[in-house]
Write an enzyme that holds these catalytic residues in place. Structure first.
Site, PDB file in Angstrom:
ATOM      1  N   GLY A   1      -1.782  -6.078   2.721  1.00  0.00           N
ATOM      2  CA  GLY A   1      -2.694  -5.199   3.434  1.00  0.00           C
ATOM      3  C   GLY A   1      -3.151  -6.007   4.619  1.00  0.00           C
ATOM      4  CB  CYS A   2      -4.340  -5.170   7.831  1.00  0.00           C
ATOM      5  SG  CYS A   2      -4.862  -5.871   9.374  1.00  0.00           S
ATOM      6  CD  GLN A   3      -8.842  -3.988   8.508  1.00  0.00           C
ATOM      7  OE1 GLN A   3      -9.256  -3.181   7.692  1.00  0.00           O
ATOM      8  NE2 GLN A   3      -8.808  -3.732   9.796  1.00  0.00           N
ATOM      9  CB  SER A   4      -9.494  -7.025   1.766  1.00  0.00           C
ATOM     10  OG  SER A   4      -8.910  -5.902   1.156  1.00  0.00           O
TER      11      SER A   4
ATOM     12  NE  ARG B   1      -2.440  -1.803  10.462  1.00  0.00           N
ATOM     13  CZ  ARG B   1      -2.130  -2.526  11.518  1.00  0.00           C
ATOM     14  NH1 ARG B   1      -2.843  -3.564  11.841  1.00  0.00           N
ATOM     15  NH2 ARG B   1      -1.099  -2.218  12.268  1.00  0.00           N
TER      16      ARG B   1
END
Lengths: 142, 411
Positions: free
Chosen positions: A49-52, A121
Site C-alpha cells: 500500500g502507499c501510506q501505511s 492506497r
C-alpha cells in the site's frame, strides 16, 4: 481472527450515524485487533500500500471444504480497525464463499466506501485482492 | 512595512468562507500540495469561457485574437514575476513535473553522454529526481549526490567532492517540499557555472512564497506549477534562458509546435511555440496571469513576512507536543513548511483524526522517498502554510493534534 461477524458489524454501524462515531469505533476495533507476531511482519507478507504498511498471513485449514484463516496487521490504528472489518467479512469462510463476497458493497453498506478503493492506497484494497487470490489457490488445491 | 491584512486576504478566498459539515471552519494546511484559489482567479477562468473562448494561436476571428492577446499578457506577467529578460523564455506546460521532464529529456538527452555527471541531492521531490535518474540511465551519465547536513540542509562545504568539470547539470529545489529547507540558489548557480554546468531549479515550493529573480540568481532553467501559486490546476511554467531553449528538443509533437511538415521530415517553430504542442491550457494559463496579478497586489515581501511569522509561531508551538519531531532546519533556513512525526502515532491516523477537526494536512512520503529513507521514517505529517493562513490556524492545528493524541491513547 476475531469472533465478530459482518452482520454484527452492520448492526453496530447502523447506530453510528456519521464518520466521527464510525472512526472512534474503528479505533477501538483497531486497538483490540490481535497482534501479528513480529516474525510474521516480513517483506514477503507485506501488502503493498502507499501510506501505511499492512502485513497479511493466511492459513488454509485443510477441513472439508477448506476454510481460509488469516491474520493481518497495519502500523496504523484506523487501518487496523478496517482490517478487523475485512476479517469479519472473510474469516472462517470457504474459498467459494470468499470469492463470492463483494467487499466494496460491504464497505458501502457500512458507510466506509471512502476507505476501500484502488486509489486510497492504504493497502486495504490490495489486501482484499490478496485474500481473494489465496482463496482461488485454496479452491484449486481442494 | 505594513503587515498583510490577513482578514482581507482570507476574504478573497471563497472556499475559506464555507464552513465544513457540523459548522467546523476550514483549516487548510496543505498549500504545499496545492493552494486554494482567490475569487479573481476563479472569475478570470470563468470570464474566458463566458466571454471570448476560442483555441489559441489559430483564429483570426475576434475571439481568437482576444485569447491570443490574453495568453501573451499572461506570459508577460510570468516573465515580470520571475524577472526573466524575454517572454519567449516562458513556456506554458501542464505543470512543474512536465517542465522538469522537458529539461531532462529535451536538453539533457542532447547534451549528456557517458561519463558526464548530474548533481542532485536526497531532498529533491521525485519530479526533480526520477527524470535525472532516467536521463542518467539513458545516456550513461551518473547521478552524484550533494550530501545533506543533519538538519536537512545542503552541505555546501562538501560540494567540491561532487561537483567537477564532469558535471553537466545541477538540479536543485528552491525550497524542499518536505523539510521546508531554503537552498542557496545564487551560490549554487555560481558554482555550477564555474564548473561549466547548467542549473535547473524546481521552484514549485519557492516561487509562491518568495521573490524570484532568475537573472540575478543566475538560474538557467526554472520550473514551477500554477496551482501552487494560487492559480488553476493543469498549468505550469518552464523558464529557460533563450540560448538553452534553442538547444532543447521538443518532447511532444503536433499542433502549434511545428514550422513545416513534409512527408519525410518536419521543422519546428521557435520557443515558446516549439514546446507548446497541441492545444495548450488556454483558460488556465490566462487565469495564472490573474493569480500573478493577485500576488503582485499583495506584494511578495509582505507575503514572505506574513508566512514567516506564521511559520515561526507554528514551529515553536509544535514543539510543545510530547514526542514531537520536526524534520529539517530551524526557521531561519526554512519556508512555510513543517513536516513532523509524533512518537506512537502513525501519520495516516494523525491526518485522518485532524481531518475530523477540519484541519487538512498531508501525510505520507510527500514524493520524497529517498529523503524519508535518509531520515529513517516511512512517512511524516506535513502542515504547509499559504498566504491565507494565520496563527489561529496554528492554534486549531494544536487543538486537533491534542484531540488526535487522545484518541490514539497517547495522553
Amino acid at each position: 481472527m476475531q469472533d465478530l461477524t459482518i452482520e454484527e458489524l452492520y448492526e453496530e454501524f447502523e447506530d453510528l450515524p456519521d464518520w466521527d462515531e464510525r472512526c472512534d469505533y474503528l479505533i477501538d476495533l483497531g486497538f483490540s485487533l490481535p497482534e501479528l507476531p513480529a516474525e510474521s511482519k516480513t517483506e514477503e507478507n507485506r501488502v503493498h500500500g502507499c501510506q501505511s504498511n499492512v502485513w497479511l498471513v493466511a492459513d488454509i485449514k485443510k477441513s472439508n471444504p477448506p476454510t481460509v484463516e488469516f491474520l493481518a496487521n497495519s502500523d496504523a490504528v484506523i487501518v487496523n480497525g478496517l482490517i478487523a472489518v475485512i476479517a469479519a467479512l472473510y474469516s472462517r469462510k470457504t474459498p467459494q464463499e470468499i470469492i463470492s463476497i463483494n467487499a466494496e458493497e460491504a464497505f458501502k453498506k457500512l458507510g466506509l466506501e471512502r476507505h476501500l478503493s484502488p486509489q486510497r492506497r492504504n493497502g486495504l484494497y490490495s489486501m482484499v485482492q490478496r485474500v481473494r487470490e489465496l482463496a482461488v489457490q485454496a479452491e484449486a488445491q481442494s | 512595512m505594513i503587515p498583510l491584512d490577513i482578514e482581507a486576504v482570507r476574504g478573497d478566498f471563497p472556499i475559506l468562507q464555507k464552513p465544513l459539515p457540523k459548522g467546523l471552519p476550514l483549516v487548510y494546511l496543505d498549500s504545499g500540495a496545492s493552494a486554494q484559489k482567490p475569487q479573481c482567479v476563479i472569475d478570470k477562468e470563468r470570464e474566458v469561457y463566458e466571454n471570448y473562448y476560442a483555441n489559441a494561436y489559430r483564429g483570426v476571428y475576434r475571439f481568437g485574437a482576444i485569447v491570443d492577446e490574453e495568453l501573451e499578457g499572461a506570459r508577460e506577467k510570468v516573465r515580470q514575476f520571475i524577472r526573466a529578460e524575454h517572454s519567449d523564455e516562458i513556456v506554458f506546460t501542464s505543470g512543474c513535473t512536465m517542465s522538469l521532464n522537458l529539461v531532462a529529456s529535451g536538453w539533457g538527452k542532447r547534451n549528456l553522454k557517458a561519463g558526464d555527471e548530474i548533481l542532485i541531492n536526497e531532498m529533491e521531490h521525485h519530479a526533480n529526481f526520477v527524470p535525472w535518474q532516467q536521463l542518467a540511465a539513458q545516456t550513461g551519465a551518473t547521478c552524484r549526490f550533494l550530501p545533506l547536513t543533519d538538519d536537512g540542509r545542503l552541505e555546501m562545504a562538501r560540494i567540491g567532492e561532487v561537483l567537477s568539470d564532469k558535471t553537466k547539470i545541477v538540479a536543485v529545489t528552491g525550497m524542499s517540499n518536505m523539510l521546508g529547507t531554503l537552498n542557496p540558489i545564487d551560490e549554487l548557480a555560481k558554482k555550477a557555472h564555474d564548473a561549466g554546468a547548467v542549473i535547473v531549479v524546481d521552484g514549485a515550493q519557492s516561487v509562491p512564497h518568495e521573490h524570484t529573480d532568475v537573472v540575478a540568481s543566475g538560474i538557467d532553467f526554472l520550473a514551477f506549477s500554477g496551482h501552487k501559486l494560487y492559480g488553476p490546476s493543469g498549468v505550469g511554467v518552464l523558464y529557460g534562458k533563450r540560448e538553452l531553449l534553442e538547444q532543447t528538443a521538443p518532447i511532444l509533437f503536433g499542433g502549434h509546435m511545428i514550422d513545416r511538415v513534409y512527408k519525410d521530415h518536419s521543422t519546428w517553430a521557435s520557443s515558446p511555440a516549439k514546446f507548446e504542442a497541441g492545444t495548450i491550457q488556454i483558460a488556465q494559463a490566462i487565469a495564472l496571469g490573474a493569480a500573478i496579478d493577485y500576488m503582485g497586489t499583495l506584494g511578495m515581501d509582505k507575503v514572505q513576512e506574513h508566512e514567516r511569522n506564521v511559520l515561526e509561531y507554528a514551529y515553536n508551538r509544535l514543539q510543545e507536543i510530547p514526542g514531537m519531531r520536526i524534520y529539517g532546519p530551524g526557521v531561519e533556513h526554512r519556508g512555510a513548511i513543517t513536516s513532523f512525526t509524533i512518537d506512537g502515532a502513525h501519520p495516516e491516523d494523525l491526518a485522518q483524526l485532524l481531518d475530523r477537526k477540519g484541519v487538512f494536512v498531508r501525510h505520507g512520503h510527500h514524493c520524497t522517498m529517498p529523503l524519508h529513507d535518509l531520515l529513517g521514517v516511512s512517512a511524516t505529517v506535513r502542515a504547509s502554510f499559504g498566504v491565507y493562513n494565520s496563527r489561529d490556524d496554528v492554534d486549531a492545528l494544536m487543538d486537533a493534534i491534542q484531540f488526535a493524541c487522545q484518541r490514539l491513547r497517547l495522553t
